[in-house]
Design an enzyme around this catalytic site. Structure first.
Site, PDB file in Angstrom:
ATOM      1  N   SER A 152       0.838  -1.389  -0.099  1.00 28.48           N
ATOM      2  CA  SER A 152      -0.135  -0.055  -0.079  1.00 28.48           C
ATOM      3  C   SER A 152       0.826   1.303  -0.010  1.00 28.48           C
ATOM      4  O   SER A 152       1.687   1.367  -0.868  1.00 28.48           O
ATOM      5  CB  SER A 152      -0.931  -0.085   1.206  1.00 28.48           C
ATOM      6  N   ASP A 252      -9.805  -3.975  -4.848  1.00 30.10           N
ATOM      7  CA  ASP A 252      -8.952  -2.767  -4.413  1.00 30.10           C
ATOM      8  C   ASP A 252      -9.296  -1.736  -5.280  1.00 30.10           C
ATOM      9  O   ASP A 252      -9.149  -1.657  -6.573  1.00 30.10           O
ATOM     10  CB  ASP A 252      -7.691  -3.058  -4.205  1.00 30.10           C
ATOM     11  N   HIS A 282      -7.970  -4.928  -0.429  1.00 29.76           N
ATOM     12  CA  HIS A 282      -6.708  -4.196   0.021  1.00 29.76           C
ATOM     13  C   HIS A 282      -6.225  -4.755   1.352  1.00 29.76           C
ATOM     14  O   HIS A 282      -7.061  -5.032   2.204  1.00 29.76           O
ATOM     15  CB  HIS A 282      -7.167  -2.783  -0.039  1.00 29.76           C
TER      16      HIS A 282
END
Length: 325
Positions: A152, A252, A282
Site C-alpha cells: 500500500s 481494491d 486491499h
C-alpha cells in the site's frame, strides 16, 4: 461478482473512519490487534537502527524459522503514511520471513501528520542506502540480494526509493516487490482515470474518502501530490528500475493504478511481472497464514525470488498480467 458474494465481502469492510481526527486511535488499535493476532510462537527478531540526520530510524530484523534464501527483504509497511509501525506489522513480517525463508528488515519510518512528506520517504531512502552500501552496520552480510518490499503506502515508498536511488546515482536494489501500491494522486470517482476507483471505492477494506484523508495528512499541498515521489506513475523517466513484481487485489480501489504503474515500468524497458489476486481485498498481506489470498501471493513471491516467473528479456517489454482463477 454476484450480489451475495458482494454482500458477504461487505461484512469485512472497515467502518468509515475520520482518519484526520482519529489516526492516533487507529495506531493504538492496530498495535492491540497485532498483539492479539500474532503468531503462536514468539518471532525471532532483533532491533537495530539507522542514523538519519539528527534522529535514528528503528529497524526490526526478523529471522525465518528455516532460512532457505540469501535475500534480505527490506520492508516498508502500509497505513497511508499515517498509521502502521513495526509493532503492528510484526505478525505480517514474521509470516513474510517464514513463508519466504528470507530475513526481513522492517523499517519504522516517521509518520504523518507529525512528519509529512518527505520525512517518511527520506527515512526509507536512508535505510535502503545504508543496507545497500554498508550492510554490516545492520548485521547483514551481503547487500547484493536486498529486495525492496512494501504494501500500500509502503509500496509507494518502495517505488519512490527506487526512483531516488537511480536519480541520485547510488547503488540500487536488484529487485522490488510492490503489493497493491499507491501510485497516483487522484482518487475522486468523478475525476480519476481508473475504473477501480469507481467500482471498489466504497463498502470495502479501503475507501476513496479514506485515501483522500491520508493524502491530506501526508501531502497537504495539492500540487505536491503530483510529484513523482508521491505519485510514481507521474514520473517522466522510469528507466533503470529494479526487476519488479507487482501484486494487486481484484476488489481494491488501487488495483488499476498499480497495474498501470507495472505497465509503465515495462514500457520504460524494465522487467516486470504483474499478478492480480482474484477476489482479494486491499491489505491482504496482514491476513492469517491460512487465507487464500495470502497463500497465493506468497506462491507468486517465492517464484519471483527463485526467478522462475520473471521475464528474463533485457527489453522488459512484456508484462505478464495474470488474473488468477
Amino acid at each position: 461478482m454476484n450480489r451475495l458474494f458482494r454482500s458477504v465481502l461487505g461484512l469485512f469492510a472497515a467502518p468509515r473512519l475520520n482518519v484526520r481526527e482519529d489516526y492516533a486511535k487507529v495506531r493504538r488499535f492496530q498495535q492491540h490487534v497485532a498483539a492479539l493476532t500474532g503468531p503462536r510462537y514468539r518471532p525471532v527478531y532483533r532491533q537495530t537502527a539507522a542514523d538519519v540526520g539528527t534522529h535514528r530510524v528503528p529497524v526490526r530484523v526478523f529471522q525465518p524459522k528455516e532460512k532457505r534464501r540469501d535475500e534480505v527483504l527490506l520492508f516498508f509497511h502500509g497505513g497511508g503514511w499515517v498509521t502502521g509501525d513495526i509493532e503492528s506489522y510484526t505478525p505480517a513480517c514474521a509470516t513474510m520471513a517464514d513463508l519466504t525463508g528470507c530475513v526481513v528488515a522492517s523499517v519504522d519510518y516517521r509518520l504523518a501528520p507529525e512528519h509529512p512528506f518527505p520525512s517518511g520517504l527520506e527515512d526509507c531512502y536512508r535505510v535502503a542506502r545504508m543496507l545497500l552500501e554498508d550492510p554490516q552496520r545492520a548485521g547483514i552480510e551481503d547487500a547484493r540480494n536486498i529486495v525492496l518490499v512494501g504494501d500500500s503506502a509502503g509500496g509507494n515508498l518502495a517505488a519512490a526509493v527506487s526512483l531516488l536511488l537511480r536519480e541520485r546515482g547510488h547503488r540500487r536494489a536488484a529487485r522490488q516487490i510492490l503489493l497493491y501500491p499507491v501510485t497516483h494522486w487522484d482518487h475522486d470517482p468523478a475525476t480519476s482515470p481508473f475504473d477501480s476507483v469507481r467500482e471498489h471505492g466504497e463498502g470495502y477494506r479501503l475507501t476513496n474518502a479514506e485515501v483522500q484523508d491520508y493524502f491530506d495528512l501526508y501531502a497537504p499541498d495539492l500540487q505536491q501530490r503530483r510529484d513523482r515521489l508521491v505519485s510514481p506513475l507521474a514520473a517522466t523517466d522510469l528507466s533503470g528500475q529494479p526487476r519488479t513484481l507487482l501484486i494487486t487485489a481484484e476488489l481494491d480501489l488501487l488495483r488499476d493504478e498499480a497495474e498501470a504503474y507495472g505497465q509503465a515500468l515495462a514500457e520504460a524497458g524494465n522487467e516486470v511481472r504483474v499478478h492480480r489476486v482474484d477476489g482479494a481485498l486491499h491489505g491482504f498481506i496482514v491476513l492469517p497464514r491460512f487465507s487464500r489470498p495470502l497463500r497465493e501471493a506468497y506462491e507468486v513471491i517465492n517464484a519471483f525470488l527463485d526467478d522462475r516467473s520473471v521475464d528474463g528479456s533485457a527489453s522488459g517489454e512484456h508484462t505478464d498480467l495474470e488474473e488468477s482463477a
